[in-house]
Design a protein around this motif. Structure first.
Motif, PDB file in Angstrom:
ATOM      1  N   VAL A 198      23.440  24.784 -10.697  1.00 36.44           N
ATOM      2  CA  VAL A 198      23.866  23.463 -11.173  1.00 36.44           C
ATOM      3  C   VAL A 198      25.334  23.218 -10.841  1.00 36.44           C
ATOM      4  O   VAL A 198      25.729  22.116 -10.446  1.00 36.44           O
ATOM      5  CB  VAL A 198      23.632  23.334 -12.690  1.00 36.44           C
ATOM      6  CG1 VAL A 198      24.229  22.042 -13.228  1.00 36.44           C
ATOM      7  CG2 VAL A 198      22.147  23.417 -13.005  1.00 36.44           C
ATOM      8  N   ARG A 228      12.089  24.118 -12.350  1.00 36.58           N
ATOM      9  CA  ARG A 228      13.225  24.130 -11.440  1.00 36.58           C
ATOM     10  C   ARG A 228      13.333  25.439 -10.668  1.00 36.58           C
ATOM     11  O   ARG A 228      13.581  25.440  -9.465  1.00 36.58           O
ATOM     12  CB  ARG A 228      14.516  23.885 -12.241  1.00 36.58           C
ATOM     13  CG  ARG A 228      15.791  23.901 -11.396  1.00 36.58           C
ATOM     14  CD  ARG A 228      17.020  23.696 -12.297  1.00 36.58           C
ATOM     15  NE  ARG A 228      18.238  23.675 -11.503  1.00 36.58           N
ATOM     16  CZ  ARG A 228      18.902  24.745 -11.116  1.00 36.58           C
ATOM     17  NH1 ARG A 228      18.446  25.953 -11.454  1.00 36.58           N
ATOM     18  NH2 ARG A 228      20.000  24.649 -10.390  1.00 36.58           N
ATOM     19  N   GLY A 428      16.597  17.542 -16.841  1.00 35.68           N
ATOM     20  CA  GLY A 428      17.564  18.590 -17.105  1.00 35.68           C
ATOM     21  C   GLY A 428      17.929  18.697 -18.574  1.00 35.68           C
ATOM     22  O   GLY A 428      17.268  18.111 -19.447  1.00 35.68           O
ATOM     23  N   ARG A 434      18.249  15.177 -13.345  1.00 36.59           N
ATOM     24  CA  ARG A 434      19.172  15.920 -12.489  1.00 36.59           C
ATOM     25  C   ARG A 434      18.489  16.221 -11.151  1.00 36.59           C
ATOM     26  O   ARG A 434      17.272  16.458 -11.095  1.00 36.59           O
ATOM     27  CB  ARG A 434      19.597  17.240 -13.152  1.00 36.59           C
ATOM     28  CG  ARG A 434      20.520  17.063 -14.354  1.00 36.59           C
ATOM     29  CD  ARG A 434      21.887  16.542 -13.942  1.00 36.59           C
ATOM     30  NE  ARG A 434      22.797  16.408 -15.068  1.00 36.59           N
ATOM     31  CZ  ARG A 434      23.003  15.289 -15.746  1.00 36.59           C
ATOM     32  NH1 ARG A 434      22.308  14.192 -15.419  1.00 36.59           N
ATOM     33  NH2 ARG A 434      23.864  15.242 -16.743  1.00 36.59           N
TER      34      ARG A 434
END
Length: 546
Positions: A198, A228, A428, A434
């Motif tokens: 991130v 993710r 997210g 995100r």
């Protein structure tokens, strides 16, 4: 021999720019050559909208790749090339007045001009390209491909075969191992590999908090319902595709952007929320962090439009089934991408949730009357940034483009940044949307490196008379630099020469004598060594836009 079977020294599957360059080269070297293109369109992305060329360090580009752009430059030196504006007006508009800076403009040809130049080069070499020739099966004898059969029943036998497709269909059907998606960080020791942390994902990341779910709890369109993955982990997910869009603001040469047949405004709800939250901090075009579209200007008042924002022309997650998909799957994905992209343009110009200042600017644009006249003025080529990657004799990695740049068997150079586009859009922390997949903020920058012959050939025993010129042997990170069109043409020219050498010497492609190949390439103007690609000290290299 059956009337439907034809024999050639070199059989090339894929009428991309690379396929055409390989064919021209092999023909010039004295071979009989055929190019088989599965669609109606030749030239791939070179003629399909990717006009703002991803050059990297221009001095690393040699051979026929450089010749193509030299011819583009010569074309635009002619007054007759200018229809909607003059050469002087174009240069003044973009602040390019000196001979040096003016030449840079010609790395941005209109799609029709790119097609004109590429066809001219093929015509001079008397290269035959057959379109709508879709591969059905591959015949092998041991490790040797003997013939390929098309869906229409035609058979093409040959001594050497070249896969010049963006998808790697020939190599896959020939049983050559390949990879898709992303390797994990530990597999090859690549710092940038795998799921992007991130903290690195600031480029095209959501810079304001937008909820990933609607008030009813369902995910907004475009948010993937998937995991993710851990930082640095590998996966099968593929970086986003898009269409590179050619529009014009010359009124006499434009057609309006009308409401698409399958238009669904709810597809752009996330974008509407983003625009509302950003307020005056968002614009249709402009600097990174503010623009919705990345617009590169082409001659004659046209554009090459690329992805430019957290929600833009890249269609995240919609292409994951494309690389290994059958024809029906791929056609569904292509249609979906067209609907999404044309709908996006219409939304920006007509939806009341978009500020009037942006709508007014968008409505200045239209489809060019003189581009893609046989395809409804829309490019027939989707930007397949990455699909299959061959597992070949050598696998190009991050280290090869960053530190271990010299290769004894160099057959060309690359120089582009590690350019992997976004891969996925997820819910997210805090329930906000995100994006993930773009490591550019930690990337390497534009710097020349040598590309080994071994990454163009399969491993010994997998296939001894096959080359891959786009789906080369590389990791996802290595490929993120190698995938640029000038490099594709460079490697395709080198492959064309190597193919003829293999035929004349009755050799497996793995046994072509590289020193002799390198000497031949030098006579053709290829640039093989870092010393041949000088960069001015302190010079600012072009920004990554692929």
């Amino acid at each position: 021999m059956d009337a439907a079977e034809r024999h050639f020294d070199v059989v090339i599957y894929g009428g991309t720019a690379g396929g055409v360059v390989s064919a021209i080269t092999a023909t010039q070297e004295g071979a009989s050559v055929i190019v088989l293109e599965p669609t109606k369109h030749i030239g791939g992305m070179l003629t399909g909208g990717l006009s703002s060329t991803d050059t990297g360090v221009k001095s690393s580009i040699g051979g026929m790749s450089r010749e193509f752009y030299r011819r583009v430059y010569a074309h635009y030196e002619q007054p007759s090339a200018w229809k909607q504006e003059t050469r002087e007006a174009h240069l003044k508009r973009h602040g390019r007045r000196s001979a040096d800076t003016a030449e840079r403009v010609w790395w941005r040809p209109e799609p029709s001009v790119a097609m004109h130049v590429l066809k001219g080069m093929a015509r001079e070499a008397k290269v035959t390209v057959l379109t709508e020739q879709r591969l059905k099966s591959v015949k092998k004898s041991g490790a040797r491909i003997t013939a390929i059969t098309m869906e229409n029943g035609d058979v093409y036998s040959g001594r050497v075969f070249i896969d010049a497709t963006y998808e790697g269909d020939l190599l896959a059907m020939a049983g050559v191992p390949y990879r898709m998606g992303r390797e994990g960080r530990d597999e090859y020791g690549e710092e940038l590999a795998g799921v992007v942390p991130v903290a690195w994902s600031t480029r095209k990341q959501w810079d304001v908090d937008i909820p990933a779910r609607r008030p009813d709890g369902k995910l907004y369109f475009g948010v993937q319902d998937t995991t993710r993955g851990e930082d640095g982990a590998g996966d099968k997910k593929v970086q986003a595709y898009n269409y590179r869009i050619c529009l014009t603001d010359a009124p006499e040469n434009q057609l309006p952007i009308t409401r698409p047949e399958n238009y669904d405004p709810s597809r752009y709800d996330l974008l509407a929320l983003y625009i509302k939250k950003k307020g005056d901090g968002v614009a249709l075009t402009g600097p990174n962090g503010k623009r919705l579209l990345l617009v590169s200007r082409l001659p004659n008042m046209k554009t090459d439009i690329n992805d430019g924002a957290p929600f833009s022309t890249d269609y995240l997650g919609a292409n994951w089934d494309y690389p290994d998909g059958d024809r029906a799957t791929r056609e569904r994905i292509l249609r979906d991408h067209i609907d999404y992209t044309k709908g996006l343009l219409y939304f920006l110009g007509n939806d009341e949730r978009v500020p009037e200042r942006i709508r007014t600017q968008m409505l200045r644009w239209g489809y060019p009357k003189d581009e893609y006249t046989d395809n409804g003025h829309w490019t027939p080529q989707i930007y397949v940034r990455e699909a299959r990657r061959m597992v070949g004799a050598y696998v190009m990695r991050q280290q090869d483009i960053q530190k271990q740049k010299r290769k004894p068997d160099s057959v060309g150079m690359g120089s582009y940044n590690v350019d992997s586009h976004l891969v996925q859009r997820l819910e997210g922390p805090g329930g906000f949307v995100r994006n993930e997949g773009n490591p550019n903020d930690r990337a390497i920058g534009h710097s020349p490196y040598e590309i080994p012959y071994r990454c163009l050939t399969p491993r010994r025993g997998d296939a001894d008379n096959l080359f891959a010129t786009f789906c080369v042997s590389a990791t996802h990170i290595g490929f993120a630099s190698l995938r640029m069109e000038p490099v594709f043409m460079i490697l395709s020219e080198s492959t064309g020469v190597a193919a003829v050498m293999a035929i004349r010497g009755n050799l497996a492609v793995q046994d072509v004598p590289v020193p002799e190949l390198q000497e031949k390439l030098k006579t053709r103007g290829q640039r093989l060594r870092i010393e041949e690609a000088p960069t001015r000290t302190g010079a600012k290299q072009p920004k990554a836009k692929g």
